[in-house]
Scaffold this motif. Structure first.
Motif, PDB file in Angstrom:
ATOM      1  N   UNK A 270       3.653  -5.210  -2.685  1.00 56.44           N
ATOM      2  CA  UNK A 270       4.217  -5.398  -4.027  1.00 56.44           C
ATOM      3  C   UNK A 270       5.262  -4.311  -4.299  1.00 56.44           C
ATOM      4  N   UNK A 271       5.018  -3.131  -3.740  1.00 58.40           N
ATOM      5  CA  UNK A 271       5.968  -2.036  -3.973  1.00 58.40           C
ATOM      6  C   UNK A 271       7.165  -2.094  -3.030  1.00 58.40           C
ATOM      7  N   UNK A 272       6.934  -2.394  -1.742  1.00 54.16           N
ATOM      8  CA  UNK A 272       8.041  -2.283  -0.772  1.00 54.16           C
ATOM      9  C   UNK A 272       8.593  -3.628  -0.309  1.00 54.16           C
ATOM     10  N   UNK A 273       7.823  -4.699  -0.485  1.00 54.45           N
ATOM     11  CA  UNK A 273       8.305  -6.042  -0.151  1.00 54.45           C
ATOM     12  C   UNK A 273       8.719  -6.190   1.295  1.00 54.45           C
ATOM     13  N   UNK A 274       9.836  -6.882   1.479  1.00 57.13           N
ATOM     14  CA  UNK A 274      10.264  -7.229   2.841  1.00 57.13           C
ATOM     15  C   UNK A 274      11.145  -6.154   3.452  1.00 57.13           C
ATOM     16  N   UNK A 275      11.391  -5.052   2.729  1.00 59.44           N
ATOM     17  CA  UNK A 275      12.337  -4.061   3.267  1.00 59.44           C
ATOM     18  C   UNK A 275      11.666  -3.117   4.250  1.00 59.44           C
ATOM     19  N   UNK A 276      10.347  -3.102   4.264  1.00 62.16           N
ATOM     20  CA  UNK A 276       9.662  -2.108   5.079  1.00 62.16           C
ATOM     21  C   UNK A 276       8.744  -2.779   6.096  1.00 62.16           C
ATOM     22  N   UNK A 277       8.681  -2.207   7.300  1.00 62.00           N
ATOM     23  CA  UNK A 277       7.729  -2.682   8.307  1.00 62.00           C
ATOM     24  C   UNK A 277       6.305  -2.378   7.824  1.00 62.00           C
ATOM     25  N   UNK A 278       5.354  -3.223   8.243  1.00 61.09           N
ATOM     26  CA  UNK A 278       3.979  -3.066   7.747  1.00 61.09           C
ATOM     27  C   UNK A 278       3.338  -1.751   8.187  1.00 61.09           C
ATOM     28  N   UNK A 279       3.912  -1.111   9.222  1.00 62.75           N
ATOM     29  CA  UNK A 279       3.356   0.180   9.661  1.00 62.75           C
ATOM     30  C   UNK A 279       3.652   1.294   8.658  1.00 62.75           C
ATOM     31  N   UNK A 280       4.585   1.029   7.721  1.00 59.63           N
ATOM     32  CA  UNK A 280       4.906   2.023   6.682  1.00 59.63           C
ATOM     33  C   UNK A 280       3.735   2.292   5.759  1.00 59.63           C
ATOM     34  N   UNK A 281       2.665   1.531   5.874  1.00 62.37           N
ATOM     35  CA  UNK A 281       1.484   1.779   5.037  1.00 62.37           C
ATOM     36  C   UNK A 281       0.935   3.184   5.285  1.00 62.37           C
ATOM     37  N   UNK A 282       1.278   3.774   6.441  1.00 63.13           N
ATOM     38  CA  UNK A 282       0.845   5.154   6.724  1.00 63.13           C
ATOM     39  C   UNK A 282       1.374   6.106   5.640  1.00 63.13           C
ATOM     40  N   UNK A 283       2.550   5.821   5.105  1.00 69.46           N
ATOM     41  CA  UNK A 283       3.120   6.726   4.090  1.00 69.46           C
ATOM     42  C   UNK A 283       2.313   6.639   2.789  1.00 69.46           C
ATOM     43  N   UNK A 284       1.860   5.443   2.452  1.00 63.66           N
ATOM     44  CA  UNK A 284       1.025   5.278   1.254  1.00 63.66           C
ATOM     45  C   UNK A 284      -0.280   6.036   1.437  1.00 63.66           C
ATOM     46  N   UNK A 285      -0.873   5.905   2.627  1.00 67.48           N
ATOM     47  CA  UNK A 285      -2.156   6.584   2.888  1.00 67.48           C
ATOM     48  C   UNK A 285      -1.957   8.105   2.794  1.00 67.48           C
ATOM     49  N   UNK A 286      -0.828   8.584   3.340  1.00 66.74           N
ATOM     50  CA  UNK A 286      -0.535  10.021   3.291  1.00 66.74           C
ATOM     51  C   UNK A 286      -0.320  10.471   1.836  1.00 66.74           C
ATOM     52  N   UNK A 287       0.469   9.696   1.089  1.00 68.40           N
ATOM     53  CA  UNK A 287       0.757  10.070  -0.307  1.00 68.40           C
ATOM     54  C   UNK A 287      -0.522  10.095  -1.133  1.00 68.40           C
ATOM     55  N   UNK A 288      -1.345   9.078  -0.939  1.00 68.14           N
ATOM     56  CA  UNK A 288      -2.583   9.016  -1.722  1.00 68.14           C
ATOM     57  C   UNK A 288      -3.532  10.154  -1.334  1.00 68.14           C
ATOM     58  N   UNK A 289      -3.487  10.565  -0.070  1.00 67.16           N
ATOM     59  CA  UNK A 289      -4.336  11.677   0.379  1.00 67.16           C
ATOM     60  C   UNK A 289      -3.885  12.967  -0.297  1.00 67.16           C
ATOM     61  N   UNK A 290      -2.547  13.134  -0.413  1.00 63.97           N
ATOM     62  CA  UNK A 290      -2.020  14.356  -1.057  1.00 63.97           C
ATOM     63  C   UNK A 290      -2.413  14.391  -2.528  1.00 63.97           C
ATOM     64  N   UNK A 291      -2.323  13.213  -3.183  1.00 64.15           N
ATOM     65  CA  UNK A 291      -2.690  13.154  -4.609  1.00 64.15           C
ATOM     66  C   UNK A 291      -4.153  13.527  -4.803  1.00 64.15           C
ATOM     67  N   UNK A 292      -4.980  13.111  -3.839  1.00 61.09           N
ATOM     68  CA  UNK A 292      -6.424  13.338  -3.951  1.00 61.09           C
ATOM     69  C   UNK A 292      -6.783  14.793  -3.666  1.00 61.09           C
ATOM     70  N   UNK A 293      -5.926  15.465  -2.821  1.00 57.46           N
ATOM     71  CA  UNK A 293      -6.278  16.805  -2.324  1.00 57.46           C
ATOM     72  C   UNK A 293      -6.256  17.851  -3.452  1.00 57.46           C
TER      73      UNK A 293
END
Ligand code: NAD
Length: 293
Positions: A270-293
């Motif tokens: 919903x956020x990145x649509x068709x512009x990003x490869x599905x492997x980019x989900x690693x960036x979301x996981x990293x960002x969410x980990x930083x927010x949680x830390x």
């Protein structure tokens, strides 16, 4: 043998697939609600005009509702016994309904979704996963092999769609697992290369790691090295996992990771649509980990 083919849906995938049939010497009548048929295709003014007199009808549409709507329109005008091959990725239940309607109208049908993306459609290197009768598959096969490098008969109607969504459920879940492992490695001070060197030759080995590695460096050709330009767009992974989730719920299957992967990819896409490869989900996981830390 040259065939008279109708091709409905000439978008990113259907356009190049139809062009490859033309290149192989088939007579192809093309129709799309929006896209103008490319060179070599005979343009039809409507789907019904494209289908009248065709031996085989291919469709490559966005979703099940489009295929069901199209079939309602074209089945009444097709020659009895015409072979309908739907290559769209749709719900297994819709694929079975489409098949049933075609047979009730005196036609024959196959579901034949593909993997390989736009690059595969252009280069004629798609893999087709087909569901339907042996005879129908044997008849479609020479045309499928013009548009792809491999055609697998997976079983009765709906089996092609079933194979596609089961495979992509493995892929979605494994990409999340690989991405979480890289982010965990970062937090533990383990380098990407070290994790890759171990896991890619050990029991963690999988396509998501060794071909489409979600971090830049270890696999130079993976989308991570070109800022996650697709590749296989996040929106398409979200779509396929949504279809898998529907089948999981319909079948009462206890597939917690598949359902969770569908949720994670839906919100990511919903956020990145068709512009990003599905492997980019690693960036979301990293960002969410930083927010949680
Ligand atoms: P697309 O949106 O580019 O093309 C779909 C086309 O269908 C559009 O041009 C649209 O105008 C046309 N259309 C819709 N309803 C129609 C109708 N009733 N009659 C005539 N034309 C109609 O989509 P795409 O990327 O080509 O994908 C097509 C299918 O292939 C989807 O089901 C998708 O999930 C699947 N698929 C796509 C990829 C990919 O990488 N793009 C990979 C594998 C599978």
């Amino acid at each position: 043998m040259s065939r008279t083919v109708a091709f409905i849906g000439l978008g990113h995938m259907g356009g190049p697939m139809a062009a490859n049939l033309v290149k192989a010497g088939h007579r192809v009548r093309g129709y799309d609600l929006v896209v103008t048929p490319g060179p070599g295709l005979e343009p039809a003014a409507s789907a019904t005009e494209a289908v009248a007199g065709a031996d085989i009808v291919f469709s490559m549409l966005p979703a099940g509702r489009h295929v069901l709507g199209l079939y309602d329109e074209i089945l009444p005008v097709a020659r009895p016994g015409t072979l309908f091959v739907d290559c769209s990725t749709i719900d297994v239940s819709d694929a079975r309904a489409v098949h049933e309607r075609a047979v009730a109208a005196g036609m024959r049908a196959l579901d034949a979704p593909v993997s390989g993306g736009v690059v595969g459609a252009e280069a004629a290197t798609l893999t087709f996963m087909a569901g339907g009768g042996e005879t129908e598959f044997a008849e479609a096969r020479p045309l499928l092999e013009v548009m792809g490098k491999r055609a697998v008969h997976c079983g009765a109607e709906g089996a092609g769609q079933a194979a596609k969504i089961c495979n992509n459920m493995i892929l979605g879940v494994s990409m999340i697992a690989v991405s979480e492992a890289f982010v965990l490695a970062e937090s533990l001070g383990l380098s990407h290369q070290a994790l890759y060197d171990v896991a890619s030759t050990a029991s963690g080995q999988c396509w998501a790691l060794s071909v489409n590695c979600p971090v830049p460096g270890p696999v130079p050709a993976s989308p991570a090295n070109r800022n996650y330009s697709p590749g296989f767009a996040a929106s398409l992974m979200a779509k396929d996992l949504g279809l898998a989730a529907n089948a999981v719920r319909d079948g009462g299957v206890h597939a917690e990771l598949g359902l969770r992967a569908a949720e994670l990819y839906a919100s990511y896409a919903e956020r990145v649509g068709a512009v990003e490869d599905f492997s980019g989900i690693v960036r979301t996981i990293r960002d969410q980990s930083r927010e949680q830390a």
